[in-house]
Design a protein around this motif. Structure first.
Motif, PDB file in Angstrom:
ATOM      1  N   LEU A 102       0.834  -1.344   0.013  1.00 24.10           N
ATOM      2  CA  LEU A 102      -0.081   0.143  -0.105  1.00 24.10           C
ATOM      3  C   LEU A 102       0.965   1.317   0.095  1.00 24.10           C
ATOM      4  O   LEU A 102       1.759   1.294   0.864  1.00 24.10           O
ATOM      5  CB  LEU A 102      -1.031   0.245   1.313  1.00 24.10           C
ATOM      6  N   THR A 105      -0.808   6.011   2.152  1.00 22.89           N
ATOM      7  CA  THR A 105      -2.305   5.800   2.859  1.00 22.89           C
ATOM      8  C   THR A 105      -2.875   6.650   3.854  1.00 22.89           C
ATOM      9  O   THR A 105      -4.164   6.936   3.465  1.00 22.89           O
ATOM     10  CB  THR A 105      -2.071   4.385   3.715  1.00 22.89           C
ATOM     11  N   GLN A 112      -9.013   6.965   1.517  1.00 21.86           N
ATOM     12  CA  GLN A 112      -8.028   5.991   2.317  1.00 21.86           C
ATOM     13  C   GLN A 112      -9.045   4.727   2.776  1.00 21.86           C
ATOM     14  O   GLN A 112      -8.605   3.658   2.287  1.00 21.86           O
ATOM     15  CB  GLN A 112      -7.452   6.480   3.533  1.00 21.86           C
ATOM     16  N   VAL A 115     -10.165   1.968   0.126  1.00 23.02           N
ATOM     17  CA  VAL A 115      -9.137   0.951  -0.180  1.00 23.02           C
ATOM     18  C   VAL A 115      -9.523  -0.232   0.442  1.00 23.02           C
ATOM     19  O   VAL A 115      -9.198  -1.466   0.181  1.00 23.02           O
ATOM     20  CB  VAL A 115      -7.942   1.553  -0.228  1.00 23.02           C
ATOM     21  N   MET A 119      -9.003  -4.540  -0.214  1.00 18.19           N
ATOM     22  CA  MET A 119      -7.490  -5.165   0.344  1.00 18.19           C
ATOM     23  C   MET A 119      -7.796  -6.194   1.368  1.00 18.19           C
ATOM     24  O   MET A 119      -6.999  -7.116   1.080  1.00 18.19           O
ATOM     25  CB  MET A 119      -6.960  -3.842   1.191  1.00 18.19           C
ATOM     26  N   ILE A 131       3.548  -0.797   3.904  1.00 12.85           N
ATOM     27  CA  ILE A 131       3.081   0.513   3.618  1.00 12.85           C
ATOM     28  C   ILE A 131       4.279   1.118   2.877  1.00 12.85           C
ATOM     29  O   ILE A 131       5.407   1.482   3.617  1.00 12.85           O
ATOM     30  CB  ILE A 131       2.555   1.315   4.629  1.00 12.85           C
ATOM     31  N   TYR A 153      -7.116  -0.645   9.277  1.00 11.76           N
ATOM     32  CA  TYR A 153      -6.532  -2.000   8.897  1.00 11.76           C
ATOM     33  C   TYR A 153      -6.551  -2.840  10.199  1.00 11.76           C
ATOM     34  O   TYR A 153      -5.851  -3.924  10.288  1.00 11.76           O
ATOM     35  CB  TYR A 153      -5.195  -1.714   8.732  1.00 11.76           C
ATOM     36  N   SER A 342      -2.985   4.555  -2.546  1.00 16.17           N
ATOM     37  CA  SER A 342      -3.873   3.625  -1.620  1.00 16.17           C
ATOM     38  C   SER A 342      -4.419   4.595  -0.629  1.00 16.17           C
ATOM     39  O   SER A 342      -4.849   3.908   0.456  1.00 16.17           O
ATOM     40  CB  SER A 342      -2.854   2.506  -0.741  1.00 16.17           C
ATOM     41  N   LYS A 462      -8.065   4.725  -6.517  1.00 15.77           N
ATOM     42  CA  LYS A 462      -7.254   4.187  -5.789  1.00 15.77           C
ATOM     43  C   LYS A 462      -6.615   3.037  -6.086  1.00 15.77           C
ATOM     44  O   LYS A 462      -7.408   2.233  -6.871  1.00 15.77           O
ATOM     45  CB  LYS A 462      -7.657   4.126  -4.320  1.00 15.77           C
ATOM     46  N   PHE A 464      -4.000  -0.838  -5.051  1.00 13.11           N
ATOM     47  CA  PHE A 464      -3.173  -1.486  -4.159  1.00 13.11           C
ATOM     48  C   PHE A 464      -2.464  -2.687  -4.857  1.00 13.11           C
ATOM     49  O   PHE A 464      -2.822  -3.128  -5.970  1.00 13.11           O
ATOM     50  CB  PHE A 464      -3.805  -2.149  -2.654  1.00 13.11           C
TER      51      PHE A 464
END
Length: 502
Positions: A102, A105, A112, A115, A119, A131, A153, A342, A462, A464
């Motif tokens: 990513l 971010t 953000q 994504v 993901m 990242i 996340y 990302s 966006k 990834f």
């Protein structure tokens, strides 16, 4: 279990290279990402306070970048704490594994969070994530990691590592080192004012924020599972897997690699295994070659292109879109990738001329968003903000204009579009055609002020990376996130490349 290969096959048919719908232009329903956001607040670069907090970039350009000296202090402190002096991270993976990359971010807003669903879906079986650049905007503060790292996340069930970007350095790397290296703050250095560039820089320099340790501890609870834990030794590192070495480098604010890190990089690069470089600054971007300089001479790319070092790819953040350059060097092809799409606002791709850099042909170059989609979105953005309806270019009109400018056949099939004088003038003003005056979308604007073009409604364009590794090959796939529900359910595959490791 997620069959990424099957998802890629389906995603290839649904991409922006096939249809306008795949780009997110027909966005009838917003994705579920909106339910993940903690609030409706929108991060904006239009705030004078945000711009002032980010002043260290300008000061580093005017008076010198102190990243190298501060990095040396962090590295020395880490060695005193007893970390592996070679900064290696042994990875508990087999000969076949996969991971996510990513880039850029941490705005903490819709772009953000958009994504995250794709993901999580395609990264469910990955072993870790990295990242690449700018974990936290605008200043890398350790007090902003909750909504910009731990919350988005929290459901990713594997470790996350990182290399810092220029914005992470605006806080003296304090937030980054606390979160990713579990390092205490450096002792403050007090210097008297000196009438010199460094002295003037110090007078105006934004100081690191004191971290709210209780708040950070609470944020960490969002990723408290054993399988999510990761502590890296330093802001630069080397991940050891059975058949691949993943090398992360810290490019600071301005991109220069200090003497100590350069020596470490040369030593690590002597390992005979194939290697992937992950860096805060891309080596190739647009139609330009920008290798980060080494303080003791040469560039990062001198190390990457040395056949003895066996690098097969170099992935960099900082530029907020996706680009791929297959460059031939020393009789072999190295994939140079920009992967900064990302989370932050999108840097335009329509200002990129026909690509010839590094000896490659335009036909070998890949980017996302497509230049036509980039031009169409900027036309929509400015036509609405300036209330100039004539400035708007449809995706089909933009694709025709960019095809004529670059000298290629439009990527997407469709009926022919007649290019009018109004369209040409709009494209000139928006940077899609050479012109002395244009709205701020060009090179200088992107370097200093492009954040002012941030938006918070789909399509976001966006992306990834999903990278799968076997003893024989490494496969890099770029998946898109538009913010629209159809592309959230089945993420479009915008690019794919397989690299031999034999």
């Amino acid at each position: 279990m997620v069959d990424v290969g099957r998802a890629a096959e389906r995603g290839r048919e649904l991409s922006s290279r096939i249809s306008e719908e795949g780009a997110g232009w027909a966005c009838a329903q917003i994705g579920t990402f909106k339910e993940l956001r903690p609030n409706a607040e929108t991060f904006t670069w239009l705030s004078p306070r945000t711009v002032w907090r980010s002043r260290n970039e300008v000061l580093a350009g005017l008076f010198g970048d102190p990243s190298g000296q501060v990095r040396a202090r962090w590295v020395a402190a880490q060695r005193e704490r007893g970390v592996d002096s070679a900064f290696r991270i042994p990875m508990d993976v087999g000969p076949e594994f996969s991971f996510l990359v990513l880039g850029d971010t941490g705005e903490g807003d819709a772009s953000q969070y958009a994504v995250v669903p794709g993901m999580l879906k395609l990264g469910a079986d990955t072993d870790f994530a990295v990242i690449a650049s700018d974990v936290i905007y605008p200043t890398g503060s350790g007090n902003e990691y909750d909504d910009k790292f731990f919350r988005p996340y929290q459901d990713y069930r594997a470790p996350i590592y990182a290399v810092p970007g220029n914005h992470d350095w605006y806080d003296g790397l304090g937030g980054f080192m606390r979160v990713f290296c579990d390092a205490p703050a450096l002792k403050a250095e007090r210097e008297g004012f000196r009438l010199s560039p460094a002295g003037l820089r110090g007078l105006l320099w934004r100081r690191p924020e004191k971290i709210d340790e209780a708040g950070l501890a609470g944020a960490r609870e969002r990723r408290a599972l054993p399988e999510q834990q990761a502590v890296q030794p330093a802001p630069y590192w080397a991940m050891e897997t059975p058949g691949l070495l993943i090398v992360g480098v810290d490019t600071g604010i301005r991109g220069t690699i200090d003497r100590e890190q350069a020596g470490w990089l040369r030593e690590v690069s002597r390992d005979p295994r194939p290697k992937v470089l992950i860096t805060g600054k891309p080596i190739y971007t647009r139609n330009e070659y920008k290798p980060s300089a080494l303080e003791d001479g040469g560039t990062i790319d001198d190390i990457v292109t040395d056949p003895a070092h066996n690098y097969v790819a170099a992935i960099g953040g900082d530029v907020h879109n996706y680009q791929r350059f297959p460059i031939t060097a020393g009789g072999r092809t190295i994939q140079y990738i920009v992967a900064g799409g990302s989370g932050a606002f999108m840097h335009a791709t329509h200002t990129t001329p026909r690509v010839t850099v590094g000896g490659i042909d335009e036909g070998d170059y890949r980017c996302y968003p497509l230049r036509g989609d980039s031009l169409s979105f900027y036309s929509k953005l400015y036509s609405e903000r300036l209330r100039m309806r004539w400035l708007y270019l449809t995706p089909a009109e933009s694709a025709a204009l960019m095809s004529r400018r670059i000298g290629v056949t439009p990527v997407r099939d469709g009926p022919p579009v007649r290019v009018t004088r109004r369209m040409r003038w709009a494209a000139r003003i928006l940077g899609g055609w050479p012109m002395p005056f244009r709205l701020p979308v060009g090179r200088i604007f992107h370097r200093y002020l492009s954040e002012l073009s941030d938006w918070d409604t789909p399509p976001f364009f966006k992306s990834f990376l999903h990278i799968s590794v076997t003893p024989q090959a490494l496969r890099i796939r770029c998946f898109a996130a538009t913010g629209c529900l159809p592309q959230e359910i089945e993420p479009p595959l915008e690019d794919e490349v397989e690299i031999s490791l034999l």
